[in-house]
Each structure stands twice: as C-alpha cells, then as structure tokens.
Enzyme design. Structure first.
Site, PDB file in Angstrom:
ATOM      1  N   CYS A 128       5.265   8.394   1.665  1.00  0.00           N
ATOM      2  CA  CYS A 128       5.555   9.459   1.056  1.00  0.00           C
ATOM      3  C   CYS A 128       5.749  10.662   2.136  1.00  0.00           C
ATOM      4  CB  CYS A 128       4.178   9.978   0.673  1.00  0.00           C
ATOM      5  SG  CYS A 128       2.770   9.930   1.670  1.00  0.00           S
ATOM      6  N   CYS A 152      -2.970   9.159   5.696  1.00  0.00           N
ATOM      7  CA  CYS A 152      -1.404   8.993   6.347  1.00  0.00           C
ATOM      8  C   CYS A 152      -1.589   9.271   8.035  1.00  0.00           C
ATOM      9  CB  CYS A 152      -0.490   9.951   5.514  1.00  0.00           C
ATOM     10  SG  CYS A 152       0.167   9.580   3.934  1.00  0.00           S
ATOM     11  N   ASP A 175       3.060   2.475   2.449  1.00  0.00           N
ATOM     12  CA  ASP A 175       3.307   3.341   3.426  1.00  0.00           C
ATOM     13  C   ASP A 175       3.375   2.438   4.717  1.00  0.00           C
ATOM     14  OD1 ASP A 175       2.961   6.411   2.936  1.00  0.00           O
ATOM     15  OD2 ASP A 175       0.924   5.404   2.297  1.00  0.00           O
ATOM     16  N   CYS A 182       0.741  -1.454   0.022  1.00  0.00           N
ATOM     17  CA  CYS A 182      -0.037   0.222   0.070  1.00  0.00           C
ATOM     18  C   CYS A 182       0.887   1.402  -0.134  1.00  0.00           C
ATOM     19  CB  CYS A 182      -0.746  -0.148   1.193  1.00  0.00           C
ATOM     20  SG  CYS A 182      -0.227   0.012   2.647  1.00  0.00           S
TER      21      CYS A 182
END
Ligand SMILES: Cc1ncc(COP(=O)(O)O)c(C=O)c1O
Ligand SMILES: Cc1ncc(COP(=O)(O)O)c(C=O)c1O
Lengths: 394, 131, 394, 131
Positions: free
Chosen positions: B58, B102, B35, B33
């Site tokens: 990211c 996130c 992360d 995915c």
C-alpha cells in the site's frame, strides 16, 4: 488539479444531479414544514413526500403503500432483516457470502442472538448457485437475503429464479438492490422479491435517504420506533429535501433508463476490452454478461490496490480498490475470497464504476494512465520480478 | 489519510531498485498479507554505502521503504541496527494507526539484509581462511 | 396568502438557516465523494464530517470521539435505548410518562421483549419528581431515560439532579435533548448524562441528520450494522451535506446563544402575558420558569385544538395542537394526561413555539387573531354555552 | 388532509346557532372523546323547516354539522331518518379515514333531535287528549 478530475467511483456514491438538487432546494428554507403538521407549511411538505413515494413506486413497479422511506441502504437492510427476525419465531436465515456488510453484519449480529445462518455458495464468476437453495431451506427458515447487483464485482444475481424457490417453499425473499435500482430496470413483481432495499445516493440522488419496499401483507417490526410515521413502521420527522431528491432521482432514472443502460454498458465493454488488450496479465473479475452497466472490476497481479488507487488519484482519476468497505485493515475482499480468486489477483484489484457523467474520452485517457501506473508499480514490485524469473514467492 | 511527507515519498519513492551484486538482501512479508519488501544493501567499512528496495504494498508500505532507504544510506551498520520502527514512523510524520505495521516491515527488511550480509561475510571469511 | 405567513411551529421543525444551506450546498454536486473513499473526492467529504463532529462536540462540551452521527432524534433515541438493552443483561428501564414517542415506543417495544418499565411520576407543572427516582432503581436497572426539554409543554427536566442519583447507583442516564440542544446551553459534563440525543432540524439545521452523544467507555451495540462507520457503532454512507449542515447549525447556535436565549425568552414571556390578559379563561400549561426559551403551551377550554389550529392557519399563523404527535387519532396528549390536566383544557390546547426568525410584531398580531378565533369557536361550542348557563355537561 | 368542500364548510359553517324554542334538541358526544354536537330543529308538517347546531370538535366535526344542517333543511322527517353517515361523508367529498366517525356524530345528533321532537309531540298529544 481538481478541475480535470474524472470520477469513476459511482458505485461508492454519485454526484447529485443538478435537476435533483433544484428539486430539493425549496424544502430547506421555503417549504420547510414538518410533513406531519396540519398547517399550510406541513401540507406542502406532505405533498412532496407522497409525490416521491409515487415516483419510486413507479420506478420499481410497486404500490406506493409498499414503500417505506429510510435513511439509506444500510438502514433498509437492517430494517428488513431485523424487522422480520423480531416479528417471527423462525430462527434460520440464508444469505450469500458476497453480500454488502450491511447485510452480512446484520445477519451476524442476529447470529449472536441465536439465529442460524447459512450461506448460498458462489461460483467463480461471482453468481450464487441457485440450484443449492432448495435443499438449504428448512421449516425453521425465515428469510433468504440475496443482493441484486454486487457492489464489488458488479454481478447481477438470479433473483427471479431464487424467488420461484422461496415462494414454493413459503419463505420470504429480501434483496439488497442498492446498486441496481436506478441503474438498471428493476421490477419487484417480475423479480418476485418480498422486500427490497434502495438508496438514493447510488443513482444521482442525495445521501442519507433510501427506502425499503415491503410487499403488502408482509409482517415486520419497526427498527425505529416513535411518532408512527410510515404506517407506524418507520418513525422520524420526514427528511423532506432528501425525499424530494429521491423522488426526482427516480423520475429521471425512469425517463433516461433506455438511454442510460446501453450507453454505459457500451462504455464499460469498451473499457474492459482496452484493459485486456493494453495491460499485460490484467484480469476482469465477475461474470461479463450478468453485470451492472457501469461496473468494471479488474485484477492487476503483482501490485497492491491502494497503491494503484493513490497513483490514479494523483493522475486525476477517482476509483476504488476492490472492496468499498470502510474497514481499511480488511485486506482481501470477502467477495473475491468467496469467488476463490487467486490471492495475488485479489490484492491488486480495482473497481472502476462508470456513471451518468462519464464520456468516451475519459475511458481512453484512463487506459493510458492505468497502463503507465501498472508498469511503474510492477517495476518496483518484488513479486513481479520473482514471477519473471520463474521464482515462486507466494 | 496520509500526510504530505508520506504522500511525497509514495509519489516519488527514493532509491527504488535492485542491486544485482548486493552484499546483503533481506525480504519480509508476502502477497497474502498484502505487503512485501526486499532490501538490497552495499556495505563498505561497516557502512551502508547503497540501499535499494522493491516493494509490493500500500501507499504506506512504499513510503516506508523509501524513507528507510534514505535513513540508512551512509549510516554505520551498528546505528542502523539500533533504529526502530518508531523512528521511521516519526520521520514520516506519523502513520495512520491501521498502517503502523508497515513501519515494522521497512526496518525488519533492512535488518534481515544486514543479517544476510553478516552471514555472507562470516561465510566468506571462513572460505578465505580455508583457502 | 403565503407571503404573509408567521411560522410559530419551531418545535416541530425549523427553517434551515441560509448560512447552513450555503455550507451544505457544495457537498451535493461538487464535493460529492464518499467520505470513506481514499481519493481526493473522499478526503474532501471526510474533512467536513470531522469538522462538524468538532462543532457539535464544542456545542455540548463533549469530546469529538463521543459523537456518533445518526439520521435524527428518533434514531438516536432508538440507538441509545436498544443499543444499551442489547448489550446488557439488566432488564429494567426507568423513563418518564412525558417522553417523546421515540423514547416511549422504543421502551414499549423492549417491554414486549421482556423488559420491565417504570415511570418516574410527573408533577402538575410537567416536571419529573426527582425524589422518587432513588427508590425505583433496582440491581436490575440498566438505564434511566428522561428528556431535557419537553416537546409539548416545554418544561426543562432536572437532569443534573437525576444524574447525581444515577451515578451514585451505577445506572446509566440517557437524555432526549432534541428540543434543547441548539436552543439553550447544554453541557453534557455539567448535566452528567451518559448518552444524549440530538437532532439538527430543531435548531435551523437540515432534517434527516442527528447525533448521539455516548460518554467514552459506555458499551452499546449498533442499531445499524454494516460498513463499520463511526467506530463500528453506526454504519451507512456519510450523509455529508446533512452532516455539514448540522455542523454549521452548531457553530451558529454556539455563536448566537447569548443573544438568542434572552431575546426569545422575552418574546415568549410577552406572549404569555398578553394571552393571559386578553383571552378569558386561557391557561398556560407547564412550569413558567423551567421552560424552553421558545415554548408557549396554552389551553383554551370549550374549543378543540385542531379547529383552533386550522382557523389560525387560515389567518396566516402556523402553530401546533398540544401534541406534535403524528398519530392523528390520539386525541388527548399523553403529556397533559401525565400532568393531570383537566380534560376540557387538554382538548383545547395549542403549542406556539417561537424561533430565531420571529419578531415582536408577530406576537402582537397573533394575540389579536387568537382572541378572535377563540371567541368565534367558543360561540359555536355547546360546552361554552353550557358552562355559561352553569350547566354540567362534562 | 381535508378537501376543499370540507374546508369551506369548516371556514364558513352554515346555520350555526341555537333555536331557543326548538321542537326537538339532540346532543351527542362529550368533551372526553373530543367531539360534541347539539342539533336544534324546527318542524312543521313533518318537515324540517329550520336546523341549527353548536359543535365542539375538530375541523371535520364542524364541517359535518354544517353539511348536515344543509342536507336536512326542508326535508321530510322520514327522508332524514333514512340518511346515513355515508351520505354525509359523500356530500363532503370524503373524510380522511381517521375522521370518518365524525360523520356519524352529525347524523346521530339530528336523529336524536327528531326522537326528542317525536317524544315531545307524543307527550303533547297525550296531554291534549287528557285535557
Ligand atoms: C450493495 C449495497 N448495499 C448497501 C449499501 C449501503 O447503502 P447506504 O450507503 O445508503 O447506507 C451499499 C453502499 O454503500 C451497497 O453498495
Ligand atoms: C423531544 C423529541 N425527541 C425526539 C424527536 C424526534 O426527532 P427526529 O424528528 O429528528 O427524529 C423530536 C421531534 O420530532 C422531539 O421533539
């Protein structure tokens, strides 16, 4: 900060060449007439349109009447594929899984209208498997659309071999040559394509202008109906400064091709070698030989592409993550997926696209910084730690 | 795309690292995915006295982990358990819509680490009783 | 010769304002990044895109999210009409017979796919008959498309009254406002339109850039599929110089509207009066009050439009024949035909479209020359001789 | 669109006018199709000694009539009857494709005028015989 930037994102778009801009300038506020008008102002505008059409025709070895100006590569792809689709009764389109979204999404939107799509398989070097094409073609097949230069991994597709098959089968061949035209020699006769998409901003021309090559005798309906410009095939007041810029960009590309291609290819190969030698576990995606002169596409396992990009941006280098796609949430590139790239490699991918204005010293400085950034981000990556411990987290 | 607070945390992430003898470790996400985050906590008297992390992801993911590490240091476990991803996103001055997920990761990793700490503690207590 | 030219063809296209060009220049070779890129170059490009979106939204009283950039008025019209057509099951479109070809031909191409078209009648002043609309709408009606300012005779259509009807009937209303936006106050809320087409080169912005206003919640499919720019509705690398120019043109238009409209309208009315007084049998086409500020459209019986245009061109004046249509063989304008203009008048029609840079002295000089040219061409016209003899040749 | 020869004839059309006592008059076209031409001829010894015309029409139509008037002046009627619209178009250095039909008009009007002259002559001869 800005004055020390190195721009390595020439596959996303290029700087307009100063000579191109100078050629465009008179058409904004001096020879600003409508190219369809009969008065002096109109005639001046008309002349540059036809001059540019000739320049582009020369660059790709087409006839001037086979060139239709558009607003760019996206429109050219939509025009070609939808224009053919709406002018024919055939309902099957063959394309490749590594096409630009302007081809893929166009094909998908036709699929929603009832077209059937087939995808030519790709090998793990990012090249279509030509030998599969013949058996995929049916009597219902209208079109094969395969790009010339891939915008992510930079691979050059075997159009010439594909066209031998499409011709023998009486099927049309379209190629999205947006990354290729102006950046490598392209000859529509030699390639055997029936339609070909071109965009000026990929070779030092302006944004918002492109063209579609349509071989004489090919039937396609307009995408933009209206005042019957471009032999009734593409309407809209001529974007004369844009067209002037496209023409000049073609002229320069043709003049400098023999110098450009070897110089940029040499820089590219040097960059590839330095990366492979100086950055542990770095991997180059895509065929190393059949490759756009300026394309370097690498994977750095254990780190993520956006983080890499932002760190390099801070250090003064403009690069791209693997996918130039504007859909920020699309994490893994469809191109890398089609090439069966390992997921870890696909996440940490980076496209460095070299251009006319890049120099050897840019390459050397970049490798230094990339090594630092990679080390730094890996240091903080749990995946890297896990791999060094022999763990398996993936 | 990112505001200055986020960029600052991305550029100079606070408290990066690994605590080898952590009291609690929490890991969320995976490479697929895009992360992944691992939080390491040191706890004393129900208080988070040290927090370290490793992050694969990211710019937003890195900034979130950095911000979360600062937000939880010195805080009572109970307080931390009440933090939400909205708190993180607010402290960062707002994440772009496609990056909101996130902020979940950061808070989820920390809560997992706290659970790990609690589980270990329960286990140690049991061992102690058994001893 | 060129340095004494007077440009009276502002409805065909306008000169890019110097301030607009200056605003565009940095985006060619300085901030040349791709607005979808995440690095510094990309961010600079992205910012101007959003700045311009705001300027245009302010000019027409829309929300920024309701603005989609396109390559111009033709694309906007095609996008609006085809985009709605392909997203709906309804198969009836109402438009007017005086629309620009970019609407008419688009509607006709849908008619070939099975759509039914109806045409709202026009009175002899060139205005649609609002009272006819309601009875034309059926449950199968998808859309009413009526332009705001006519590009030939300059009439302004009663959009506000039309929208009261379309709203009460639950039908969408599109307006081609390409001639109007930037040249007169336009307020999408007040007009009640659901979609509206805009083109920068009609108000001192660059060619090749335009926009479509789409009221929030309106469903339409993209015309250009691809990289999912513009909320997925219009793909293609942002034409940042063009967009910057559009934005600046909007800013200036908004600032100067209060000065521009009365000044140009006064020049227009003065020109009309002088023509009617000084040129025998001259006739002004189109409603004199509901009229674009810069439009003068006249008929000079016994002579032919192209000959007039060329003679005026020789004398230093750039004007247009009645139809701005690029189809040179289309002799009589569809607009004049819809207005039931006498054939002799339709042949000798001329459009003089005034703009920001025209002055009173241009008007005065023009009327002198026009009188001479008209006399000269009539002198050699067999129709004129016949009419003076009371003969009937027509 | 137009070449310099055409523009020159359009700008300074030769022999424009009406011959009140013409030996032959020929008219083609009408206002609806946008072009109309009337040719007036004076004939002596089977030779066109004067040619005048009036033209309503586009730049090409005017240039064509001017060029035709020059081409036929001083020519034998028989020669003129053998002229084609291609000859006119060639003399003008080529017309734009969508204007080719204008070259027909010029030659057609002249031939009509010659027919008119012949008809009148035949009629006069008959009258003379009858006298
Ligand atoms: C391969 C390819 N096709 C199409 C496009 C779209 O071209 P444009 O941005 O001119 O619409 C691009 C670049 O964006 C591209 O790289
Ligand atoms: C009313 C109207 N609609 C549409 C257009 C087309 O706009 P563009 O030339 O920007 O494609 C024009 C002008 O050409 C126009 O006047």
């Amino acid at each position: 900060m800005e004055n020390k930037r190195v721009y390595f994102d020439n596959a996303a778009t290029t700087m307009v060449d100063r000579r191109v801009l100078e050629h465009m300038l008179p058409f904004f506020s001096e020879h600003y007439g409508n190219a369809s008008s009969l008065h002096l102002e109109g005639i001046k505008a008309y002349q540059v349109v036809e001059w540019s059409r000739n320049q582009l025709a020369q660059l790709v070895q087409a006839q001037p009447e086979e060139i239709y100006f558009t607003s760019g590569g996206t429109e050219s792809n939509n025009f070609a594929i939808k224009g053919l689709a709406r002018s024919s009764k055939k309902r099957h389109i063959i394309t490749s899984p590594i096409e630009h979204p302007a081809v893929l999404k166009t094909a998908q939107s036709l699929a929603r209208e009832g077209f059937t799509l087939s995808f030519l398989p790709i090998d793990n070097k990012g090249i279509v498997k030509v030998e599969e094409l013949e058996s995929m073609i049916t009597p219902n097949t209208l079109l094969v659309s395969v790009m010339l230069g891939n915008n992510e991994v930079g691979t050059i597709q075997p159009l010439k071999e594909l066209s031998l098959i499409t011709r023998s089968k009486g099927v049309l061949l379209h190629s999205d040559a947006v990354q290729a035209v102006g950046n490598m020699p392209v000859d529509v006769k030699d390639l055997g394509v029936d339609l070909m998409s071109i965009s000026a901003h990929k070779f030092y021309g302006p944004k918002g202008i492109g063209a579609l090559f349509v071989r004489k005798g090919t039937n396609l309906l307009p995408l933009l109906d209206g005042g019957e410009h471009e032999q009734g095939k593409r309407s809209g007041t001529y974007n004369t400064p844009g067209i002037a810029g496209l023409g000049k960009a073609c002229e320069i590309a043709l003049q400098e091709m023999d110098e450009f291609v070897p110089r940029i290819s040499t820089l590219r190969d040097d960059l590839i070698n330095k990366i492979l030698h100086q950055i542990p576990e770095a991997y180059i995606n895509g065929d190393l030989k059949n490759r756009l002169p300026g394309n370097v596409h690498l994977s750095l396992p254990y780190v993520e592409g956006e983080a890499l990009l932002l760190r390099l941006d801070d250090a003064g280098f403009a690069v791209s993550t693997g996918s130039a796609c504007s859909a920020h949430n699309l994490k893994i590139s469809h191109v890398l997926k089609a090439m069966s790239t390992d997921v870890l490699c696909a996440q940490g991918s980076l496209r460095i696209s070299l251009g006319r204005h890049n120099k050897q010293e840019d390459i050397d400085a970049f490798v230094q910084v990339l090594a630092d950034v990679a080390r730094d981000l890996r240091q903080m990556s749990p995946l890297y730690r896990a791999s060094k411990e022999g763990d398996r987290h993936v | 795309m990112y505001n200055e607070i986020i960029l600052d945390h991305f550029r100079k992430p606070r408290n990066v690292g690994v605590i080898e003898d952590a009291d609690g470790v929490g890991e969320v996400g995976n490479a697929v995915c895009g992360d992944m985050m691992t939080f390491y906590l040191k706890v004393k008297d129900d208080c988070i006295v040290d927090a370290r992390y490793q992050t694969f992801g990211c710019g937003a993911a890195i900034a979130v982990s950095s911000m979360v590490s600062e937000m939880i240091k010195g805080k009572k476990i109970q307080e931390v358990m009440e933090m939400t991803h909205k708190d993180v996103s607010n402290m960062l001055g707002g994440l772009p819509p496609q990056k909101e997920h996130c902020s979940n990761l950061g808070i989820d990793a920390v809560k997992k680490a706290i659970e790990d700490y609690r589980a270990k503690k329960a286990c140690n207590n049991t061992s102690a009783v058994q001893k």
